[in-house]
Scaffold this motif. Sequence first.
Motif, PDB file in Angstrom:
ATOM      1  N   ILE A  59      -0.430  -9.453  -8.583  1.00  0.00           N
ATOM      2  CA  ILE A  59      -1.747  -8.904  -8.923  1.00  0.00           C
ATOM      3  C   ILE A  59      -1.653  -7.397  -8.693  1.00  0.00           C
ATOM      4  CG2 ILE A  59      -4.180  -8.770  -8.235  1.00  0.00           C
ATOM      5  CD1 ILE A  59      -3.995 -11.752  -7.488  1.00  0.00           C
ATOM      6  N   GLN A  60      -1.940  -6.628  -9.735  1.00  0.00           N
ATOM      7  CA  GLN A  60      -1.792  -5.181  -9.616  1.00  0.00           C
ATOM      8  C   GLN A  60      -3.128  -4.490  -9.801  1.00  0.00           C
ATOM      9  OE1 GLN A  60       1.333  -4.847 -12.621  1.00  0.00           O
ATOM     10  NE2 GLN A  60       2.672  -3.953 -11.064  1.00  0.00           N
ATOM     11  N   GLY A  61      -3.430  -3.589  -8.890  1.00  0.00           N
ATOM     12  CA  GLY A  61      -4.674  -2.840  -8.986  1.00  0.00           C
ATOM     13  C   GLY A  61      -4.425  -1.438  -9.495  1.00  0.00           C
ATOM     14  N   MET A  98       0.853  -1.203   0.000  1.00  0.00           N
ATOM     15  CA  MET A  98       0.000   0.000   0.000  1.00  0.00           C
ATOM     16  C   MET A  98       0.882   1.244   0.000  1.00  0.00           C
ATOM     17  SD  MET A  98      -2.807  -0.868   2.982  1.00  0.00           S
ATOM     18  CE  MET A  98      -1.612  -1.341   4.214  1.00  0.00           C
ATOM     19  N   SER A  99       0.484   2.235  -0.776  1.00  0.00           N
ATOM     20  CA  SER A  99       1.202   3.517  -0.726  1.00  0.00           C
ATOM     21  C   SER A  99       0.414   4.566  -1.488  1.00  0.00           C
ATOM     22  CB  SER A  99       2.597   3.395  -1.345  1.00  0.00           C
ATOM     23  OG  SER A  99       2.527   3.527  -2.759  1.00  0.00           O
ATOM     24  N   SER A 100       0.885   5.800  -1.410  1.00  0.00           N
ATOM     25  CA  SER A 100       0.347   6.866  -2.260  1.00  0.00           C
ATOM     26  C   SER A 100       0.735   6.565  -3.704  1.00  0.00           C
ATOM     27  CB  SER A 100       0.992   8.212  -1.925  1.00  0.00           C
ATOM     28  OG  SER A 100       1.051   8.438  -0.574  1.00  0.00           O
ATOM     29  N   PRO A 101       0.079   7.225  -4.656  1.00  0.00           N
ATOM     30  CA  PRO A 101       0.562   7.087  -6.037  1.00  0.00           C
ATOM     31  C   PRO A 101       1.984   7.646  -6.130  1.00  0.00           C
ATOM     32  CG  PRO A 101      -1.563   8.244  -5.958  1.00  0.00           C
ATOM     33  CD  PRO A 101      -1.067   8.138  -4.553  1.00  0.00           C
ATOM     34  N   GLY A 102       2.853   6.926  -6.816  1.00  0.00           N
ATOM     35  CA  GLY A 102       4.195   7.469  -7.066  1.00  0.00           C
ATOM     36  C   GLY A 102       5.241   7.171  -6.010  1.00  0.00           C
ATOM     37  N   HIS A 149      -9.503   1.230  -4.141  1.00  0.00           N
ATOM     38  CA  HIS A 149      -8.914   0.210  -3.273  1.00  0.00           C
ATOM     39  C   HIS A 149      -9.219  -1.149  -3.903  1.00  0.00           C
ATOM     40  CE1 HIS A 149     -13.168   0.411  -2.134  1.00  0.00           C
ATOM     41  NE2 HIS A 149     -13.051  -0.895  -1.947  1.00  0.00           N
ATOM     42  N   LEU A 150      -8.563  -2.181  -3.411  1.00  0.00           N
ATOM     43  CA  LEU A 150      -8.881  -3.543  -3.867  1.00  0.00           C
ATOM     44  C   LEU A 150      -9.656  -4.265  -2.770  1.00  0.00           C
ATOM     45  CD1 LEU A 150      -5.546  -4.727  -5.538  1.00  0.00           C
ATOM     46  CD2 LEU A 150      -7.612  -3.856  -6.650  1.00  0.00           C
ATOM     47  N   GLU A 151     -10.623  -5.084  -3.178  1.00  0.00           N
ATOM     48  CA  GLU A 151     -11.374  -5.893  -2.218  1.00  0.00           C
ATOM     49  C   GLU A 151     -10.983  -7.363  -2.390  1.00  0.00           C
ATOM     50  OE1 GLU A 151     -15.553  -4.952  -2.117  1.00  0.00           O
ATOM     51  OE2 GLU A 151     -15.118  -2.804  -2.124  1.00  0.00           O
ATOM     52  N   ALA A 152     -11.197  -8.118  -1.324  1.00  0.00           N
ATOM     53  CA  ALA A 152     -10.722  -9.508  -1.305  1.00  0.00           C
ATOM     54  C   ALA A 152     -11.353 -10.346  -2.422  1.00  0.00           C
ATOM     55  CB  ALA A 152     -11.009 -10.125   0.055  1.00  0.00           C
ATOM     56  N   GLY A 153     -12.631 -10.120  -2.705  1.00  0.00           N
ATOM     57  CA  GLY A 153     -13.312 -10.904  -3.734  1.00  0.00           C
ATOM     58  C   GLY A 153     -12.685 -10.703  -5.107  1.00  0.00           C
ATOM     59  N   GLU A 209      -0.242  -5.511  -5.501  1.00  0.00           N
ATOM     60  CA  GLU A 209       0.048  -4.078  -5.546  1.00  0.00           C
ATOM     61  C   GLU A 209      -1.280  -3.347  -5.493  1.00  0.00           C
ATOM     62  OE1 GLU A 209       2.584  -2.684  -8.771  1.00  0.00           O
ATOM     63  OE2 GLU A 209       1.830  -0.650  -8.493  1.00  0.00           O
ATOM     64  N   ASN A 210      -1.580  -2.795  -4.335  1.00  0.00           N
ATOM     65  CA  ASN A 210      -2.872  -2.137  -4.171  1.00  0.00           C
ATOM     66  C   ASN A 210      -2.914  -0.846  -4.989  1.00  0.00           C
ATOM     67  OD1 ASN A 210      -5.477  -1.539  -2.952  1.00  0.00           O
ATOM     68  ND2 ASN A 210      -4.814  -2.847  -1.267  1.00  0.00           N
ATOM     69  N   ILE A 211      -4.074  -0.267  -5.109  1.00  0.00           N
ATOM     70  CA  ILE A 211      -4.212   0.978  -5.864  1.00  0.00           C
ATOM     71  C   ILE A 211      -3.523   2.109  -5.092  1.00  0.00           C
ATOM     72  CG2 ILE A 211      -5.912   2.661  -6.692  1.00  0.00           C
ATOM     73  CD1 ILE A 211      -7.730   0.242  -7.284  1.00  0.00           C
TER      74      ILE A 211
END
Lengths: 219, 120
Positions: free
Chosen positions: A62-64, A35-39, A95-99, A119-121
Amino acid sequence: MEEKILKDILSSNDRAARSLREELTRNNITAINLMSSPGSGKTSLLEKTLSLITPDIKPAVIQGDITTSLDVDRLSSFKVPSIAINTAPSGGECHLEAGWINDAYDRLDSPDINILFIENIGNLVCPAEFDTGAHKNVVLISVPEGEDKPLKYPLAFKKADLMIVNKSDLIEVLDFNLNSLIENAMKINPSLKHMVLSARTGSGFDSWINWIKEGMEDD
Amino acid sequence: MHEVSIARSIIDEVKKSCSRKILVRIEKINIKIGQATCVSPESLDKAFTALKKDTPLENAELNIKKIPLEIKCRECRKKTRDAQWPVLLCGSCSSNSVDIITGRELRIDTVEIDDSKRQF
């Protein structure tokens, strides 16, 4: 008339996350949510990581992103299974959800992996509220973002097992106060571990790769 | 704007918990939102208002109750009410080794049903 419901609003996501985590554990896969800010350098971190890992680590990614597959394209030369989740078609969630991760994991169809990077959004607020099903949560912050970020976006730092300080090659250029950042992060999460590295130069990656390997042994 | 996801989850969870006959008579959904969550009650209310259209819950309103942050110290075992988020310190001994007791809720508590529309 009043009727009791007594349900957690995110109970469906929490259930999906638990079930995915159990499935990954059964398959000897350790999942790491970034998780992080963009950039801040999540994709750069993955690029460098994939270039350095030893044969005992078999990763998938897996990239969001809200839109585009640019990040997945950046990793294509490493020939690791990877898949993009775009949220724009379903409303542009940040954000990403588990499903969704579970569906992407099924589509990966890669039995021979033992690490799953999620890689979360790029967003430090929303991803912190949603359990992804990962075993470990990592929060990245890069030097140009400043020392006070943990105080401004506390939940992501509270939920994380590890804080990675990226772009360490800019510490001197930007007169960055690393101790102040660590102090702020520890105020939010006294048990938070941290690592300082540069995805550009590769400095500090030994500790990161070791941390990944230790996590594989834990799970 | 993850409030849209949360509003959608509220609708889904209430739909799962009540029969259709009850759903259309729900006037109020009582929600508890902890102070130490990243949820804006105003945004959640707007998202819910937009999403409830054309669902059996279109007559329902959200009633959001904010839950204050209460922590318990692992050192002196004392509780601190109305702790200050995000730097959590025990109000008695200033230790930062604390557990959150309340303040992380994202919970559907009850629904209020209009009895006058009851159908037999």
